[in-house]
Design an enzyme around this catalytic site. Structure first.
Site, PDB file in Angstrom:
ATOM      1  N   SER A  72      -0.543 -32.851  14.901  1.00  0.00           N
ATOM      2  CA  SER A  72      -1.741 -32.743  14.238  1.00  0.00           C
ATOM      3  C   SER A  72      -2.825 -32.108  15.224  1.00  0.00           C
ATOM      4  O   SER A  72      -2.745 -32.076  16.328  1.00  0.00           O
ATOM      5  CB  SER A  72      -2.302 -34.303  13.608  1.00  0.00           C
ATOM      6  OG  SER A  72      -2.567 -35.199  14.743  1.00  0.00           O
ATOM      7  N   SER A  73      -3.995 -31.500  14.424  1.00  0.00           N
ATOM      8  CA  SER A  73      -5.016 -31.052  15.110  1.00  0.00           C
ATOM      9  C   SER A  73      -4.597 -29.865  16.059  1.00  0.00           C
ATOM     10  O   SER A  73      -5.404 -29.958  17.219  1.00  0.00           O
ATOM     11  CB  SER A  73      -5.989 -32.110  15.887  1.00  0.00           C
ATOM     12  OG  SER A  73      -6.388 -32.983  14.898  1.00  0.00           O
ATOM     13  N   SER A  74      -3.817 -29.310  15.957  1.00  0.00           N
ATOM     14  CA  SER A  74      -3.175 -28.262  16.879  1.00  0.00           C
ATOM     15  C   SER A  74      -3.195 -26.903  16.373  1.00  0.00           C
ATOM     16  O   SER A  74      -2.735 -25.811  16.943  1.00  0.00           O
ATOM     17  CB  SER A  74      -1.848 -28.612  17.416  1.00  0.00           C
ATOM     18  OG  SER A  74      -1.010 -28.718  16.443  1.00  0.00           O
ATOM     19  N   GLY A  75      -3.842 -26.670  15.119  1.00  0.00           N
ATOM     20  CA  GLY A  75      -4.242 -25.334  14.618  1.00  0.00           C
ATOM     21  C   GLY A  75      -2.566 -24.955  13.839  1.00  0.00           C
ATOM     22  O   GLY A  75      -2.743 -23.826  13.545  1.00  0.00           O
ATOM     23  N   LEU A  76      -1.949 -25.817  13.660  1.00  0.00           N
ATOM     24  CA  LEU A  76      -0.563 -25.597  13.028  1.00  0.00           C
ATOM     25  C   LEU A  76      -0.369 -25.750  11.606  1.00  0.00           C
ATOM     26  O   LEU A  76       0.797 -25.751  10.737  1.00  0.00           O
ATOM     27  CB  LEU A  76       0.591 -25.984  13.731  1.00  0.00           C
ATOM     28  CG  LEU A  76       0.655 -25.548  15.089  1.00  0.00           C
ATOM     29  CD1 LEU A  76       1.727 -26.251  15.954  1.00  0.00           C
ATOM     30  CD2 LEU A  76       0.636 -24.046  15.389  1.00  0.00           C
ATOM     31  N   GLY A  77      -1.535 -26.394  11.063  1.00  0.00           N
ATOM     32  CA  GLY A  77      -1.633 -26.660   9.487  1.00  0.00           C
ATOM     33  C   GLY A  77      -1.114 -27.759   9.302  1.00  0.00           C
ATOM     34  O   GLY A  77      -0.525 -28.024   7.970  1.00  0.00           O
ATOM     35  N   SER A  78      -0.945 -28.916   9.961  1.00  0.00           N
ATOM     36  CA  SER A  78      -0.318 -30.194   9.618  1.00  0.00           C
ATOM     37  C   SER A  78      -0.963 -30.719   8.405  1.00  0.00           C
ATOM     38  O   SER A  78      -0.325 -31.424   7.481  1.00  0.00           O
ATOM     39  CB  SER A  78      -0.196 -31.118  10.687  1.00  0.00           C
ATOM     40  OG  SER A  78      -1.454 -31.522  11.161  1.00  0.00           O
ATOM     41  N   ALA A  81       0.135 -29.135   5.514  1.00  0.00           N
ATOM     42  CA  ALA A  81       1.471 -29.487   4.923  1.00  0.00           C
ATOM     43  C   ALA A  81       1.533 -30.855   4.388  1.00  0.00           C
ATOM     44  O   ALA A  81       2.292 -31.250   3.431  1.00  0.00           O
ATOM     45  CB  ALA A  81       2.397 -29.376   6.337  1.00  0.00           C
ATOM     46  N   ASP A 123      -3.978 -22.113   4.713  1.00  0.00           N
ATOM     47  CA  ASP A 123      -3.155 -23.029   5.295  1.00  0.00           C
ATOM     48  C   ASP A 123      -2.224 -23.719   4.031  1.00  0.00           C
ATOM     49  O   ASP A 123      -0.986 -23.816   4.104  1.00  0.00           O
ATOM     50  CB  ASP A 123      -3.841 -24.151   5.855  1.00  0.00           C
ATOM     51  CG  ASP A 123      -4.248 -23.831   7.119  1.00  0.00           C
ATOM     52  OD1 ASP A 123      -4.373 -22.767   7.488  1.00  0.00           O
ATOM     53  OD2 ASP A 123      -4.405 -24.796   8.005  1.00  0.00           O
TER      54      ASP A 123
HETATM   55  O1  PMV Z   1      -7.011 -23.801  13.321  1.00  0.00           O
HETATM   56  P1  PMV Z   1      -6.722 -23.607  12.067  1.00  0.00           P
HETATM   57  O2  PMV Z   1      -5.266 -23.240  11.792  1.00  0.00           O
HETATM   58  O3  PMV Z   1      -7.354 -24.396  10.860  1.00  0.00           O
HETATM   59  O4  PMV Z   1      -7.409 -22.180  11.616  1.00  0.00           O
HETATM   60  C1  PMV Z   1      -8.452 -21.856  11.212  1.00  0.00           C
HETATM   61  C2  PMV Z   1      -8.723 -20.451  10.832  1.00  0.00           C
HETATM   62  C3  PMV Z   1     -10.226 -19.964  10.744  1.00  0.00           C
HETATM   63  O5  PMV Z   1     -10.017 -18.605  10.322  1.00  0.00           O
HETATM   64  C4  PMV Z   1     -10.956 -19.916  11.725  1.00  0.00           C
HETATM   65  C5  PMV Z   1     -10.881 -20.569   9.688  1.00  0.00           C
HETATM   66  C6  PMV Z   1     -10.329 -20.554   8.357  1.00  0.00           C
HETATM   67  O6  PMV Z   1     -10.470 -21.261   7.422  1.00  0.00           O
HETATM   68  O7  PMV Z   1      -9.632 -19.646   7.957  1.00  0.00           O
END
Ligand code: PMV
Length: 299
Positions: A72-78, A81, A123
């Site tokens: 979680s909280s790693s930018g992989l859309g958990s 999902a 996401d």
């Molecule tokens: O960190 P993530 O996977 O939530 O990506 C954010 C992507 C942004 O373009 C910075 C923000 C968005 O809502 O698209």
């Protein structure tokens, strides 16, 4: 009882620029979140705001069990999902008859309400439908699936998407003459990448450029730089931040033969590596024996 799963995602191109109406390319990836929903007369209290919103929106009550392969909280859309799989499982368990498109838009509204308005539809849409998508504003176009070999490197440095988006917005307000050309250049890289989608070497070069442009926007982090540099040195075609930056994850496009070496290089720099490929299915119903793999969380 209904068991559904939904995949995570990476941004291949265009994060941050998408916030300003520019195009972005996102891809669903194999690690999934599994959710079991069961009708119960006296469901325990929900602890996660995402789950709470899902039940509220669907107008029902039940118990929920989650098992996640995604950090979680790693930018992989958990969180997307979890939301997509939970809504799909509720829909199935209670026979509500919503379509996949309904699920995608409901999931977006759940994320928006939990994240106080700051959530793009990327996401939730990618997690619902899978595949590779070109996103621009409300327009989403499915690109032909590609057999990419990716290695994701999680820096384990926690980040906040909302804070990074706000930081870029402030930078743009004070220095539009610097930031707008960077966003234009990200757009150009994204559009150029579409012409070389079958040529992974060229695609990797565009990912490298996109990374440098994200650094120029101020969303880099020393831990991300270390992982990106290590992946390139170990033979990646290209490597970049994926998602909001300031921590979180990077993604490397790799020759098939080098993915283990690249994963090893990332681990050698204190990152957590995930070797993965495209997920073309999106949200899917699982067999009931999937419950054996689920852990109890949230309720
Ligand atoms: O960190 P993530 O996977 O939530 O990506 C954010 C992507 C942004 O373009 C910075 C923000 C968005 O809502 O698209």
């Amino acid at each position: 009882m209904a068991v559904w799963s939904a995949p995570g995602k990476v941004f291949l191109f265009g994060e941050h620029a998408v916030v300003y109406g520019k195009p972005g390319i996102a891809m669903a990836i194999k690690p999934r979140v599994y959710v079991t929903v069961r009708k119960t007369r006296h469901p325990p209290r929900v602890k996660s705001p995402y789950l709470e919103k899902c039940f509220e929106l669907m107008g029902v009550n039940g118990s929920v069990y989650i098992h996640s392969q995604l950090p979680s909280s790693s930018g992989l859309g958990s969180s997307a999902a979890v939301t997509v799989a939970t809504l799909s499982a509720i829909n199935d368990e209670y026979g509500l008859g919503h379509t996949k498109s309904d699920i995608a838009s409901m999931a977006h509204s759940v994320e928006k309400s939990v994240q106080k308005g700051r959530a793009s539809a990327t996401d939730t849409y990618v997690s619902t439908f899978g595949g590779v998508l070109l996103i621009q504003g409300d327009i989403k176009r499915r690109l032909p699936p590609e057999d990419f070999h990716l290695v994701i490197g999680n820096t384990m440095v926690s980040h906040s998407t909302a804070r990074m988006v706000e930081q870029v917005s402030k930078f743009r307000a004070t220095d539009p003459d610097i930031v707008n050309p960077i966003l234009d250049a990200i757009e150009a890289v994204t559009m150029r990448s579409l012409h070389v989608f079958q040529d992974q070497r060229a695609l990797g070069r565009y990912m490298d450029i996109n990374h440098e442009l994200l650094e120029a926007l101020g969303v880099g982090h020393p831990a991300l730089t270390r992982l990106v540099t290590a992946a390139r040195a170990a033979g990646a075609y290209g490597a970049k931040i994926t998602g909001a930056g300031g921590g979180g994850s990077m993604v490397a496009l790799c020759p098939k033969r080098s993915k283990s070496k690249i994963a090893g290089a990332i681990e050698g720099c204190d990152g957590r590596a995930i070797i993965t490929t495209i997920d073309n299915e999106g949200a899917r119903k699982e067999k009931e024996d999937e419950r054996n793999r689920t852990d109890k969380t949230g309720r």
